[in-house]
Design a protein around this motif. Structure first.
Motif, PDB file in Angstrom:
ATOM      1  N   PHE A 201      44.130 -10.943  62.721  1.00 43.18           N
ATOM      2  CA  PHE A 201      44.079  -9.506  62.986  1.00 43.18           C
ATOM      3  C   PHE A 201      44.281  -8.695  61.714  1.00 43.18           C
ATOM      4  O   PHE A 201      43.683  -7.637  61.549  1.00 43.18           O
ATOM      5  CB  PHE A 201      45.148  -9.139  64.021  1.00 43.18           C
ATOM      6  N   ASP A 202      45.111  -9.187  60.785  1.00 40.16           N
ATOM      7  CA  ASP A 202      45.365  -8.423  59.561  1.00 40.16           C
ATOM      8  C   ASP A 202      44.225  -8.514  58.569  1.00 40.16           C
ATOM      9  O   ASP A 202      44.162  -7.729  57.622  1.00 40.16           O
ATOM     10  CB  ASP A 202      46.667  -8.926  58.905  1.00 40.16           C
ATOM     11  N   ALA A 203      43.301  -9.490  58.770  1.00 40.34           N
ATOM     12  CA  ALA A 203      42.184  -9.661  57.840  1.00 40.34           C
ATOM     13  C   ALA A 203      40.909  -9.000  58.328  1.00 40.34           C
ATOM     14  O   ALA A 203      39.863  -9.139  57.705  1.00 40.34           O
ATOM     15  CB  ALA A 203      41.924 -11.149  57.593  1.00 40.34           C
ATOM     16  N   ILE A 204      40.974  -8.286  59.459  1.00 40.10           N
ATOM     17  CA  ILE A 204      39.782  -7.642  60.001  1.00 40.10           C
ATOM     18  C   ILE A 204      39.489  -6.365  59.231  1.00 40.10           C
ATOM     19  O   ILE A 204      40.365  -5.521  59.057  1.00 40.10           O
ATOM     20  CB  ILE A 204      39.973  -7.321  61.495  1.00 40.10           C
ATOM     21  N   GLY A 205      38.250  -6.250  58.746  1.00 44.46           N
ATOM     22  CA  GLY A 205      37.839  -5.028  58.090  1.00 44.46           C
ATOM     23  C   GLY A 205      37.269  -4.060  59.113  1.00 44.46           C
ATOM     24  O   GLY A 205      37.977  -3.287  59.745  1.00 44.46           O
ATOM     25  N   LYS A 206      35.982  -4.115  59.300  1.00 45.56           N
ATOM     26  CA  LYS A 206      35.316  -3.304  60.314  1.00 45.56           C
ATOM     27  C   LYS A 206      35.182  -4.115  61.593  1.00 45.56           C
ATOM     28  O   LYS A 206      34.656  -5.228  61.570  1.00 45.56           O
ATOM     29  CB  LYS A 206      33.936  -2.876  59.807  1.00 45.56           C
ATOM     30  N   PRO A 207      35.666  -3.614  62.737  1.00 45.11           N
ATOM     31  CA  PRO A 207      35.557  -4.392  63.983  1.00 45.11           C
ATOM     32  C   PRO A 207      34.106  -4.596  64.372  1.00 45.11           C
ATOM     33  O   PRO A 207      33.292  -3.674  64.337  1.00 45.11           O
ATOM     34  CB  PRO A 207      36.310  -3.533  65.008  1.00 45.11           C
ATOM     35  N   ARG A 208      33.770  -5.818  64.745  1.00 44.12           N
ATOM     36  CA  ARG A 208      32.409  -6.170  65.136  1.00 44.12           C
ATOM     37  C   ARG A 208      32.413  -6.750  66.537  1.00 44.12           C
ATOM     38  O   ARG A 208      33.365  -7.402  66.942  1.00 44.12           O
ATOM     39  CB  ARG A 208      31.797  -7.191  64.158  1.00 44.12           C
ATOM     40  N   GLY A 209      31.348  -6.521  67.230  1.00 45.83           N
ATOM     41  CA  GLY A 209      31.146  -7.124  68.536  1.00 45.83           C
ATOM     42  C   GLY A 209      30.063  -8.186  68.469  1.00 45.83           C
ATOM     43  O   GLY A 209      29.488  -8.454  67.403  1.00 45.83           O
ATOM     44  N   MET A 210      29.806  -8.816  69.595  1.00 46.17           N
ATOM     45  CA  MET A 210      28.764  -9.832  69.636  1.00 46.17           C
ATOM     46  C   MET A 210      28.284  -9.996  71.075  1.00 46.17           C
ATOM     47  O   MET A 210      28.976  -9.621  72.033  1.00 46.17           O
ATOM     48  CB  MET A 210      29.277 -11.169  69.083  1.00 46.17           C
ATOM     49  N   ASP A 211      27.089 -10.528  71.203  1.00 41.21           N
ATOM     50  CA  ASP A 211      26.468 -10.775  72.498  1.00 41.21           C
ATOM     51  C   ASP A 211      26.392 -12.275  72.726  1.00 41.21           C
ATOM     52  O   ASP A 211      26.018 -13.039  71.824  1.00 41.21           O
ATOM     53  CB  ASP A 211      25.070 -10.167  72.571  1.00 41.21           C
ATOM     54  N   VAL A 212      26.725 -12.686  73.953  1.00 43.39           N
ATOM     55  CA  VAL A 212      26.700 -14.094  74.334  1.00 43.39           C
ATOM     56  C   VAL A 212      25.718 -14.249  75.474  1.00 43.39           C
ATOM     57  O   VAL A 212      25.855 -13.606  76.516  1.00 43.39           O
ATOM     58  CB  VAL A 212      28.098 -14.589  74.760  1.00 43.39           C
ATOM     59  N   CYS A 213      24.704 -15.086  75.280  1.00 43.56           N
ATOM     60  CA  CYS A 213      23.695 -15.362  76.293  1.00 43.56           C
ATOM     61  C   CYS A 213      23.811 -16.822  76.702  1.00 43.56           C
ATOM     62  O   CYS A 213      23.637 -17.720  75.874  1.00 43.56           O
ATOM     63  CB  CYS A 213      22.290 -15.056  75.769  1.00 43.56           C
ATOM     64  N   ILE A 214      24.120 -17.054  77.974  1.00 46.70           N
ATOM     65  CA  ILE A 214      24.312 -18.402  78.509  1.00 46.70           C
ATOM     66  C   ILE A 214      23.058 -18.781  79.278  1.00 46.70           C
ATOM     67  O   ILE A 214      22.714 -18.155  80.284  1.00 46.70           O
ATOM     68  CB  ILE A 214      25.546 -18.456  79.421  1.00 46.70           C
ATOM     69  N   THR A 215      22.368 -19.811  78.810  1.00 42.75           N
ATOM     70  CA  THR A 215      21.133 -20.286  79.432  1.00 42.75           C
ATOM     71  C   THR A 215      21.437 -21.511  80.291  1.00 42.75           C
ATOM     72  O   THR A 215      22.008 -22.487  79.801  1.00 42.75           O
ATOM     73  CB  THR A 215      20.088 -20.643  78.368  1.00 42.75           C
ATOM     74  N   THR A 216      21.089 -21.447  81.563  1.00 45.59           N
ATOM     75  CA  THR A 216      21.317 -22.546  82.494  1.00 45.59           C
ATOM     76  C   THR A 216      19.984 -23.060  83.030  1.00 45.59           C
ATOM     77  O   THR A 216      18.945 -22.407  82.892  1.00 45.59           O
ATOM     78  CB  THR A 216      22.207 -22.096  83.670  1.00 45.59           C
ATOM     79  N   THR A 217      20.040 -24.211  83.681  1.00 44.67           N
ATOM     80  CA  THR A 217      18.852 -24.791  84.301  1.00 44.67           C
ATOM     81  C   THR A 217      18.717 -24.398  85.764  1.00 44.67           C
ATOM     82  O   THR A 217      17.866 -24.947  86.471  1.00 44.67           O
ATOM     83  CB  THR A 217      18.907 -26.321  84.188  1.00 44.67           C
ATOM     84  N   ALA A 218      19.537 -23.467  86.240  1.00 42.30           N
ATOM     85  CA  ALA A 218      19.483 -23.025  87.634  1.00 42.30           C
ATOM     86  C   ALA A 218      18.200 -22.245  87.880  1.00 42.30           C
ATOM     87  O   ALA A 218      17.708 -21.517  87.006  1.00 42.30           O
ATOM     88  CB  ALA A 218      20.700 -22.175  87.980  1.00 42.30           C
ATOM     89  N   THR A 219      17.668 -22.392  89.089  1.00 43.15           N
ATOM     90  CA  THR A 219      16.432 -21.695  89.444  1.00 43.15           C
ATOM     91  C   THR A 219      16.694 -20.306  90.010  1.00 43.15           C
ATOM     92  O   THR A 219      15.795 -19.461  89.997  1.00 43.15           O
ATOM     93  CB  THR A 219      15.635 -22.524  90.467  1.00 43.15           C
ATOM     94  N   THR A 220      17.891 -20.057  90.519  1.00 42.84           N
ATOM     95  CA  THR A 220      18.234 -18.761  91.087  1.00 42.84           C
ATOM     96  C   THR A 220      19.532 -18.262  90.465  1.00 42.84           C
ATOM     97  O   THR A 220      20.332 -19.041  89.934  1.00 42.84           O
ATOM     98  CB  THR A 220      18.393 -18.846  92.615  1.00 42.84           C
ATOM     99  N   ASP A 221      19.737 -16.946  90.558  1.00 35.43           N
ATOM    100  CA  ASP A 221      20.965 -16.359  90.030  1.00 35.43           C
ATOM    101  C   ASP A 221      22.190 -16.775  90.842  1.00 35.43           C
ATOM    102  O   ASP A 221      23.293 -16.860  90.299  1.00 35.43           O
ATOM    103  CB  ASP A 221      20.854 -14.836  90.019  1.00 35.43           C
ATOM    104  N   GLN A 222      22.018 -17.024  92.121  1.00 32.03           N
ATOM    105  CA  GLN A 222      23.150 -17.426  92.963  1.00 32.03           C
ATOM    106  C   GLN A 222      23.701 -18.768  92.517  1.00 32.03           C
ATOM    107  O   GLN A 222      24.920 -18.966  92.428  1.00 32.03           O
ATOM    108  CB  GLN A 222      22.711 -17.489  94.423  1.00 32.03           C
TER     109      GLN A 222
END
Length: 265
Positions: A201-222
């Motif tokens: 935490f003390d070494a953080i300069g400018k706070p950055r975010g990130m996006d995480v995309c999880i790819t699955t082999t499921a055929t439906t969202d359920q």
């Protein structure tokens, strides 16, 4: 409320390191209370944090939980004829956009080092495909970084994201279950990378975010949502956030009538 995880402990292992009982920081209190800085409490007994021995001995406990517990549950719930039909996580893509990458090369290198610490894999630079004069972007200019995780590194990152990253997020109320793309893939954004313990935490300069995309082999969202929920993904119950009623937009004739009324007076 968030969906319960089938994992026995709330701590995680990273790259094969065994978990051991450690002394809690001063801000950690006993279960049922909150710390002074408003963080989530850790279940503790005495002066050490308890981690089950069976979970500590497994180097890839999320992968082991998927093979031993999640696969039979999904097969019985969705009546799969073959075990190969059970959905699984294929890959996880983590990307971070850096707008000032062209003007600040040191900032780009620092972001790459932070991403390597978080994911355990060296990221690559994402470059612009075309030139856009209105945004001052040239073709081939670096705009961000991205990393694709598979195998054991992927399970290690997901374990730390679910059990360490999300609980350490400020004002976290669960993930939106409506963020699936219709093909079984889920995307979530993290506003601050400092929720991971690898980033000081003390070494953080400018706070950055990130996006995480999880790819699955499921055929439906359920099926994909059920898979991630059994892995411990804290989805918010009751669907997405309730839509607030929008205020009526005032058009030009509303202002004209008001101005005319004032002029008559």
């Amino acid at each position: 409320m968030a969906c319960p995880s089938i994992l026995p402990a709330a701590s995680s292992s990273f790259h094969g390191q065994l978990l051991r009982p450690v002394a809690p920081p001063p801000s950690v209190v006993r279960a049922g209370r909150r710390s002074a800085n408003g963080g989530m409490s850790v279940r503790a007994s005495g002066a050490v944090v308890l981690v089950e021995k069976s979970a500590a001995e497994k180097t890839q406990r999320l992968k082991a939980a998927y093979l031993e517990k999640i696969v039979p549950l999904l097969k019985d719930e969705f009546s799969y004829a073959n075990i190969q039909q059970v959905p699984k996580i294929e890959k996880v893509v983590v990307n971070c956009g850096i707008g000032e990458a062209a003007q600040n090369a040191k900032g780009l290198d620092a972001a790459m080092n932070d991403m390597a610490l978080i994911t355990g894999q060296r990221p690559i630079k994402t470059r612009a495909r075309v030139s856009l004069a209105q945004f001052k972007i040239r073709e081939g200019q670096p705009l961000g970084i991205a990393v694709t995780l598979r195998g054991n590194v992927m399970y290690s990152f997901l374990d730390r994201l679910i059990n360490l990253g999300f609980p350490r997020t400020r004002d976290f109320q669960g993930l939106n279950p409506n963020s699936f793309d219709g093909y079984g893939n889920y995307s979530v954004g993290i506003q601050d990378q400092s929720v991971f313990p690898e980033i000081r935490f003390d070494a953080i300069g400018k706070p950055r975010g990130m996006d995480v995309c999880i790819t699955t082999t499921a055929t439906t969202d359920q099926e994909a949502q059920r898979l991630l929920a059994l892995m411990g993904m804290p989805f918010r119950e009751g669907g997405g956030s309730a839509a607030l009623p929008r205020k009526k937009k005032l058009r030009k004739h509303h202002f004209d009538s008001k101005s005319k009324g004032r002029s008559r007076r």
